[in-house]
Write a protein that holds these residues in place. Structure first.
Motif, mmCIF file in Angstrom:
data_model
loop_
_atom_site.group_PDB
_atom_site.id
_atom_site.type_symbol
_atom_site.label_atom_id
_atom_site.label_comp_id
_atom_site.label_asym_id
_atom_site.label_seq_id
_atom_site.Cartn_x
_atom_site.Cartn_y
_atom_site.Cartn_z
ATOM 1 N N GLU A 182 -0.866 17.462 17.069
ATOM 2 C CA GLU A 182 -1.932 18.450 17.169
ATOM 3 C C GLU A 182 -3.177 18.057 17.797
ATOM 4 O OE1 GLU A 182 -0.173 17.280 14.629
ATOM 5 O OE2 GLU A 182 0.470 18.836 13.096
ATOM 6 N N PHE A 183 -3.501 16.615 17.763
ATOM 7 C CA PHE A 183 -4.672 16.328 18.624
ATOM 8 C C PHE A 183 -4.483 16.799 19.934
ATOM 9 C CE2 PHE A 183 -7.076 13.000 20.600
ATOM 10 C CZ PHE A 183 -8.403 13.285 20.399
ATOM 11 N N GLU A 184 -3.472 16.259 20.747
ATOM 12 C CA GLU A 184 -3.100 16.288 21.926
ATOM 13 C C GLU A 184 -3.065 18.095 22.287
ATOM 14 O OE1 GLU A 184 -3.379 14.113 24.241
ATOM 15 O OE2 GLU A 184 -3.559 12.500 22.470
ATOM 16 N N SER B 51 -11.509 16.512 24.937
ATOM 17 C CA SER B 51 -12.135 16.020 25.933
ATOM 18 C C SER B 51 -12.231 14.492 26.016
ATOM 19 C CB SER B 51 -13.567 16.452 26.214
ATOM 20 O OG SER B 51 -14.457 16.023 25.196
ATOM 21 N N LYS B 52 -12.661 13.829 27.173
ATOM 22 C CA LYS B 52 -12.705 12.603 27.295
ATOM 23 C C LYS B 52 -13.798 11.938 26.161
ATOM 24 C CE LYS B 52 -13.743 8.805 30.275
ATOM 25 N NZ LYS B 52 -14.149 8.286 31.693
ATOM 26 N N MET C 15 -13.862 9.440 19.014
ATOM 27 C CA MET C 15 -13.216 9.297 18.150
ATOM 28 C C MET C 15 -12.936 7.635 17.844
ATOM 29 S SD MET C 15 -9.257 10.786 17.796
ATOM 30 C CE MET C 15 -8.433 9.664 19.047
ATOM 31 N N GLU C 16 -12.963 7.003 18.782
ATOM 32 C CA GLU C 16 -12.615 5.692 18.778
ATOM 33 C C GLU C 16 -13.890 4.932 18.038
ATOM 34 O OE1 GLU C 16 -10.056 3.758 19.822
ATOM 35 O OE2 GLU C 16 -9.378 5.599 20.248
#
Length: 130
Positions: A58-60, A65-66, A72-73
């Motif tokens: 779903e995320f992909e 965006s970058k 997210m990290e």
């Protein structure tokens, strides 16, 4: 000294599925996104729908965006324990109707009520013409 990574099972991650306490699993990492739900451009319901399972696809598919991936990290709290994730997913499956479907039915009760209402009217009109 290397940083120790906390391991979570899918079952542990799935327990955090509310707006106040929301964890998601993407690419084998566990993220606590509770503080970001109100700011998520797609709305909090999109994120909440991916709790309790691996949300990588779903995320992909959403084409993040970058900068979104970098943000997210900052929310990463650990990694998925892959040794137990499959069995934990099986244990977490509800019996009968899926729980999320039941939640949607409770939330959107007007749709089933409208279907029943229309069916009654159509049935009445059909019998009246006979």
């Amino acid at each position: 000294m290397p940083t120790l990574t906390k391991l979570y099972t899918m079952q542990e991650a799935s327990r955090h599925s509310t707006k106040e306490d929301c964890w998601i699993v993407i690419d084998g990492k566990v993220y606590d996104v509770s503080s970001y739900l109100d700011d998520h451009p797609g709305g909090d319901d999109v994120v909440l729908a991916t709790t309790g399972k691996d949300a990588t696809e779903e995320f992909e598919d959403a084409g993040h965006s970058k900068s979104a991936k970098e943000l997210m990290e900052t929310m990463c709290i650990g990694e998925l324990d892959t040794d137990t994730s499959f069995s934990a997913e099986l244990e977490n499956q509800p019996t009968g109707y899926p729980q999320k479907l039941m939640d949607l039915t409770k939330q959107y009760w007007a749709v089933p009520a409208a279907v029943v209402g229309i069916s009654v009217v159509v049935g009445f009109l059909y019998l009246r013409k006979k």
